[in-house]
Structures are given as structure tokens and as C-alpha cells.
Write an enzyme that holds these catalytic residues in place. Structure first.
Site, short mmCIF file in Angstrom:
data_model
loop_
_atom_site.label_atom_id
_atom_site.label_comp_id
_atom_site.label_asym_id
_atom_site.label_seq_id
_atom_site.Cartn_x
_atom_site.Cartn_y
_atom_site.Cartn_z
CB CYS A 9 -0.99 0.00 1.16
SG CYS A 9 -0.26 0.07 2.79
CG ASP A 11 -7.97 2.91 1.47
OD1 ASP A 11 -6.91 2.28 1.28
OD2 ASP A 11 -8.74 2.67 2.42
CG HIS A 26 -5.55 -0.63 2.09
ND1 HIS A 26 -5.16 0.68 2.25
CD2 HIS A 26 -4.61 -1.39 2.70
CE1 HIS A 26 -4.03 0.71 2.93
NE2 HIS A 26 -3.67 -0.53 3.22
#
Length: 442
Positions: free
Chosen positions: A132, A320, A322
Site C-alpha cells: 500500500c 485508499d 486497499h
């Protein structure tokens, strides 16, 4: 990197127990049941489930508070703007909420991917659960390049033109998950250049230096007018920035270097607290995100990296990474681009922010850099404090040693040695791992 760390720990324990049971089983397939191999497969399967779902939702925004996105101001209150025409006030050009969502969805979004070719010296075909911070760094670099190469035409509404659409797709190819000269900033290339093994976590500082090495060492002709500088010990050394930007690859004439200026991405790794973010720096972070030169922040919350691109009130706006998506084959000219866009921004309270981060600034010209130095100075000092502890500083001097190559710090030089050796041998060499070094500000 995520909220279900207990679940991951349980899985790892069960896998270790599973490995132990098979140690004495002579009839088992030795290659298949090798401990590291089976653990990787099971954790990878868990990450596929964990990050494979994404429930889109459109967050609500306070109609009485301005929204900031990479130096642009937006307002949701109907009485304050005309949705078709931007309203001009005394200092900023204010845009409507529809324009905000268009601009946000125009940003390049890079997330976890699966089923790409194996990373060097590993059996990994996905970065879910560990990549990430690299994806966050990629996003900051990609959107800086978007502004660099498309200028004012980086928004979706401008990409109907053939030339701009071509450039946009070329930028996406720079980050495609493959071993290719057309993808100098791919996950494969960043892992090879960096000092960590595939599957290991990165921090903001190590990602900043890895990005710097990747950009400054690439031979891609389109990127010859773009460089990256990483601040040293929370200090932006002005002479170093100028040296990095004016250094010509094939010319040593001083007159040429004085005239030539490469556009510059400046990355400033900082730590704003010990265990958590010191709240005195929240106004400073907000002020920096209102600058035209700011291209976002590589950061996140503990063990969960995020790309911060703006804020409203007490909450940061972020992209984000993820979310696990399929690898995209970019061999065709009109490859699908929808998975590189995020339509719904996420928000996170400033107080949850991890103190370790890296702020990015893009300066197209020397005048832009000089303007940044002047504008940012006052924004770096926390307001209403007895003593001054700026987030970072600008210094007229240089941090380069006389025996180092022009434009490369000692840390980037170490990466260059690792990178060149890897290129020649096609095998990862062992080197000292990065240490997340900061000047601690409390």
C-alpha cells in the site's frame, strides 16, 4: 496493514502449525509444502478475500465549509456558487461541488493488483497486504506527472481530445505492473530499485527515495524534463534543488545549465510527533494542501497507507489503495482505464493520521520554486506557540558531499548502485535496508 491484523496473525500461526505437521511427512511433495511457499499462498488467498470487496458510497460534505483538493477550493452551499461558472472572491477561485467530484475522479487511482507477472526473486503475483505504501507513492508521482504533462487539461472533461487521451494512457503505462521499459515506475521496478524484499513493508522515507531514484535514473525520453528531489533531515536545500534541476545529462557547459530547468517534484519526509500526530501541526497541514504547488501527502494511519489530496474541516480527503483489482493488460492502444479512477472520496480525521508522512510539491519553473519557498515558510510554523518548531525548513546551502554525483544524495547513490547491479545481473543484491529517518518534532 489493516484493521484485521488479529485475523492475519491467527492465519500465520495456523500456517506455522500446518508447516510443522508436514515436516516429518516423507511422502508429501517437498516443493509444494515448503513452509514459505504454502504460507504465501494462504495469506495471499486471505488478502484476496479481505481486500477484494469495495462498497462504494458517496460521502457527505458540510455545506457551510469549503473543500480543498490539491490547491483548489470548492463550496457546496448553493447560495455561494453557480454550478456552471466558478465564482471569484478576493483571494481564491471557488468552484462548485460538482466540479469537485469531477476533479477528484480525474485523479489517477492506483490500488492493489493481482495476477501480474511474478516479482523478482519471489513467487508473489499480487501486492495485497503489503504494497500500500508503494501504491500511495505511485499515486502521488502519477498525479504530479498528470499535471506536468497535461497542464490544465488533466481533468476528465479535457481528455476527449486525442492527444491528451494518448498522453493520459502513456502515464498509466508508466505504472503498469510489468517488467518493461515502458513502465519505469511499475511495482516490479520499484521493488527492484528499493532495498527491501518483495512482500516487505515500506515507509514514507524509503518510498520517497525509491521514487526519486526511479525517476532520476530512467532513460525514457519523455521524462527528460522531469526530476525528483528528496529533502534531507527535514530540510529543503535550495542549492541542491537547483543543481538537480539544471544538471544536463549530456552537457556540462555552465551556460547551458543556467538556462535549462527541469520541472521538479519535491518530496519532504517528516515526522510530526512520536506515538501520534501532534495536533499543533494540523493547521500547517491544512495550509500546505491549499497551495497550488502541493500534489498531496504520502501518509495514512498506523499500518494503513493513504494518499491525502485535500481536506474539509477536521477531516482529510484521501485515495485508499486497499482495494484488490485485476491486472490490466495494456498491450492494446485502447486498454480499459476505468479501474484507475475512484469516484467516491474517503475521509479520515486529522487526529488519526500517522505522524510519519512525506509531503509533495510540484514546481514547473524556477519561478514556481522561488514562489513556493516564499509562500510555504509561514505555513510551516504552528500558530500560537511560544517557540517555533517548523515542520521543515528551506536552507540556502547544500547537503551534497563533494565526492557524490551531482544531483544524487548519498541515499539515492546507494539506490543507484543497487539498481545498476540489478540491471546487469538480473538478480537482487543484498544491501542495507532503509531506516525511516526523521527529525522528531513534538
Amino acid at each position: 496493514m489493516a484493521s484485521n491484523s488479529c485475523s492475519e496473525s491467527n492465519i500465520s500461526n495456523k500456517v506455522d502449525h500446518f508447516d510443522h505437521l508436514y515436516e516429518s511427512d516423507e511422502s508429501s511433495d517437498e516443493d509444494f509444502f515448503q513452509g514459505a511457499h504454502i504460507k504465501t499462498k494462504i495469506i495471499s488467498a486471505w488478502n484476496n478475500v479481505k481486500y477484494g470487496f469495495n462498497v462504494p458510497y458517496k460521502p457527505s460534505f458540510d455545506s457551510d465549509s469549503p473543500i480543498w483538493l490539491l490547491g483548489r477550493c470548492y463550496y457546496a452551499k448553493q447560495a455561494e456558487y453557480d454550478s456552471k461558472n466558478a465564482v471569484q472572491n478576493t483571494q481564491y477561485k471557488i468552484h462548485g461541488i460538482d466540479c469537485f467530484f469531477e476533479d477528484f475522479s480525474s485523479l489517477i487511482y492506483l490500488s492493489y493488483r493481482k495476477h501480474f507477472s511474478q516479482l523478482a526473486n519471489s513467487n508473489l503475483t499480487s501486492d495485497s497486504g503489503w504494497g500500500c505504501m508503494l501504491r500511495t507513492g505511485q499515486m502521488l508521482l502519477a498525479n504530479a506527472l498528470l499535471i506536468h504533462m497535461l497542464k490544465e487539461g488533466w481533468r476528465i472533461s479535457e481528455r476527449k481530445y486525442t492527444e491528451k487521451n494518448y498522453i493520459y494512457r502513456m502515464i498509466l503505462r508508466f505504472f503498469n505492473d510489468e517488467n518493461s521499459d515502458n513502465s519505469p515506475f511499475s511495482l516490479h521496478e520499484l521493488v527492484r530499485i528499493g532495498s527491501k524484499k518483495p512482500g516487505e513493508w515500506y515507509g514514507p522515507t524509503s518510498v520517497a527515495h525509491t521514487l526519486s531514484a526511479a525517476v532520476n535514473l530512467t532513460s525514457h525520453p519523455v521524462l527528460d524534463t522531469f526530476r525528483v528531489y528528496v529533502a534531507n533531515d527535514c530540510t529543503v536545500y535550495i542549492k541542491d534543488v537547483i543543481s538537480t534541476s539544471t544538471k544536463c545529462k549530456n552537457c556540462t557547459k555552465k551556460t547551458c545549465q543556467e538556462k535549462f530547468w527541469r520541472s521538479m517534484l519535491i518530496l519532504v519526509p517528516i515526522r510530526l510527533g512520536s506515538d501520534g500526530l501532534n495536533p499543533i501541526y494540523i493547521p500547517c497541514l491544512k495550509a500546505l494542501l491549499t497551495l497550488d504547488y502541493c500534489v498531496g501527502i504520502i501518509g495514512g494511519r498506523p499500518k494503513h497507507s493513504l494518499y491525502f489530496v485535500g481536506f474539509q474541516g477536521k477531516k482529510l480527503i484521501n485515495l485508499d489503495p486497499h482495494y484488490l483489482q485485476e491486472y490490466v493488460d495494456m498491450t492494446t492502444q485502447e486498454f480499459p482505464v476505468e479501474s484507475f479512477r475512484c469516484h467516491y472520496p474517503k475521509k479520515m480525521a486529522f487526529k488519526k493520521m500517522d505522524p510519519s508522512c512525506a509531503v509533495g510539491f510540484y514546481c514547473r519553473t524556477r519561478e514556481d520554486f522561488e514562489s513556493l519557498c516564499k509562500q510555504a515558510v509561514e505555513m510551516l510554523k504552528p500558530p500560537m506557540q511560544r517557540t517555533e518548531y517548523p515542520m521543515f525548513i528551506f536552507d540556502d546551502g547544500s547537503s551534497f558531499c563533494s565526492d557524490e554525483p551531482d544531483g544524487l544524495s548519498s541515499r539515492d547513490q546507494m539506490i543507484e548502485i543497487s539498481y545498476n547491479s540489478t540491471k546487469k545481473s538480473k538478480k537482487k543484491i543484498k544491501s542495507n535496508e532503509f531506516v525511516e529517518e526523521y527529525v522528531l518534532v513534538e
